[in-house]
Design an enzyme around this catalytic site. Sequence first.
Site, mmCIF file in Angstrom:
data_model
loop_
_atom_site.group_PDB
_atom_site.id
_atom_site.type_symbol
_atom_site.label_atom_id
_atom_site.label_comp_id
_atom_site.label_asym_id
_atom_site.label_seq_id
_atom_site.Cartn_x
_atom_site.Cartn_y
_atom_site.Cartn_z
ATOM 1 N N SER A 14 1.057 -1.116 -0.015
ATOM 2 C CA SER A 14 -0.036 -0.192 -0.033
ATOM 3 C C SER A 14 0.913 1.236 0.085
ATOM 4 O O SER A 14 2.151 1.204 0.555
ATOM 5 C CB SER A 14 -0.962 0.006 1.405
ATOM 6 O OG SER A 14 -1.464 1.326 1.654
ATOM 7 N N LYS A 15 0.262 2.252 -0.848
ATOM 8 C CA LYS A 15 1.054 3.633 -0.565
ATOM 9 C C LYS A 15 0.479 4.395 0.750
ATOM 10 O O LYS A 15 0.905 5.473 1.127
ATOM 11 C CB LYS A 15 0.808 4.391 -1.672
ATOM 12 C CG LYS A 15 1.677 3.885 -2.954
ATOM 13 C CD LYS A 15 1.739 5.017 -3.755
ATOM 14 C CE LYS A 15 2.772 4.708 -5.131
ATOM 15 N NZ LYS A 15 3.255 3.729 -5.410
ATOM 16 N N ARG A 16 -0.519 3.816 1.334
ATOM 17 C CA ARG A 16 -1.188 4.485 2.332
ATOM 18 C C ARG A 16 -0.264 4.588 3.692
ATOM 19 O O ARG A 16 0.213 3.653 4.016
ATOM 20 C CB ARG A 16 -2.615 3.845 2.910
ATOM 21 C CG ARG A 16 -3.624 4.322 1.828
ATOM 22 C CD ARG A 16 -4.905 3.809 2.413
ATOM 23 N NE ARG A 16 -5.051 3.792 3.661
ATOM 24 C CZ ARG A 16 -5.335 2.938 4.764
ATOM 25 N NH1 ARG A 16 -5.902 1.538 3.902
ATOM 26 N NH2 ARG A 16 -5.312 2.658 5.967
ATOM 27 N N GLN A 17 -0.274 5.930 4.291
ATOM 28 C CA GLN A 17 0.570 5.956 5.322
ATOM 29 C C GLN A 17 0.415 5.004 6.383
ATOM 30 O O GLN A 17 1.082 4.582 6.968
ATOM 31 C CB GLN A 17 0.214 7.517 5.791
ATOM 32 C CG GLN A 17 0.874 7.705 7.158
ATOM 33 C CD GLN A 17 1.114 9.366 7.144
ATOM 34 O OE1 GLN A 17 0.518 10.199 6.407
ATOM 35 N NE2 GLN A 17 1.626 9.623 8.497
#
Length: 505
Positions: free
Chosen positions: A269-272
């Site tokens: 994921s690129k989600r923080q």
Amino acid sequence: MSNQEITTNQPVRSRFAPSPTGFVHVGNFRTALFAYLFARHHGGTAILRIEDTDQSRKIDGAVENLLSVMKTLGIEFDEGPRLTGDHQLEYRGAHGPYVQSQRLELYKEHAQKLVTLKKAYYCFCTQERLEELRKEQTALKKPPMYDRHCRNLSEDEVSSKLADNPNAVIRQAIPEEGQTIVHDLVYGDIIYKHEILDDQVLLKSDGFPTYHLAVVVDDHYMEITHVIRGEDWIPSTPKHLLLFEAFGWDKPQFAHLPLITNPDKTKLSKRQGDVAVEDFLQKGYLPEALVNFVAFLGWNPKTEQEVFSMQELIEQFDLVKVNKSGAVLDLHKLDWMNGMYIRQTNEDRLLELLKPYLVEQGIKLEDYPEQFLQAVVKIEKERLKNLSQIKEDTQFYFAEPEYDPEIVIWKKADRLDAVAKLTALVEKLSALDVEDFVAEKLEAIIKEWIGEQGFDTGNVLWPMRVALTGLAKSPSPFEVAGCLVLNGGKENVINRLNKAINLLS
Ligand code: GLU
């Protein structure tokens, strides 16, 4: 690829070139770590360059945050921005500025130079035309590429169009024929036919360079010898190589690092929330465990050794041991590794690390003797996978627990038996000295007494443990008792047992 170490005649200069997005993605940290380890291993220079040409993504404080995370993890660059003691930015090194938005003139000059060299050209196409083109290509299932409409304009045409549109973009003129070979230190040779390479924009209409121009200009002027970055940049590399050639510059060596995936091979994921290094730190993963864990994301020492300090990584790291087959972010492994580091951490340091989490849980540390807090840490360190877990199931140390009295009753016994055993235990414990309340000693005394009385161990120890902790699952009653006496003496143990007797009676 041979097993020999990467050798180089020049002193190594490697760089980490993040676009500051406000948090440090674990993949970016891996790139930073590998670039840093490689430089240190070869006695070279590690450079930090901030790639902030995408102004729409600019976030205040992102560079400071990045630097503070890097510092926590033990990575300090030799050149580029760094944090002063009072959290300000300062810059080191003779190849600055190290922030791309401060180098705009340089990029512009170089884009224009490429035009003069006929390796780049002005493009006057409108957004509408480009959009139309993209639609047509997509409909024909062709990869969207610029059709080179403006590539062959005469000089006069260019001058007159520039007079109307001085902010025209500049595009790279990829050779029509031939191929470029990327010699990658990890992936080997990769051939790119020029026909598949797009005439990429190099300078945008707002005067900002694109990544492709800026990265090449900077890697040249910063005298980078080794470009280490994620494998998603491989397809851009032939364009970069063509730019190095166009300028007549020496090329650095390239090493691309394998994609990091989830254990099921899906994309990370690129989600923080899932991948931010600062979140891992916040949850209580120790910096040294994170470094050790991340070092193995694509690198393998090819020995049995799994635990590496930063110094050992520096000694052993080399790009030939980076594999191209992908790296799996296995959080169970991180838990295991972190647990191991926690257990190796000395208790004084561990207590300091755990204090903020205890405070978060509402515990007023000043109300408790340090010795007692140390005893809590000694017991809990055995089970922790990360520091924030200290917040789970530890309230009982600090206050008498509330619980359902039914859980005090051992599964092979009943209420009456629980009361009887606890009552006998209270009598026994009351007769002991406080010095006897040390886990091992207490265990020996109580077990001997259980034997003498002809009791079953479970009938005594289960209610004892649950009465002390209020939990069906908790550490040994002897360890807990040994700890509780350090805060309020024997009473703190005996009161809890009496409370259980009352609740059950
Ligand atoms: N700014 C790029 C990134 O954030 C750097 C790529 C490179 O290292 O060339 O990934």
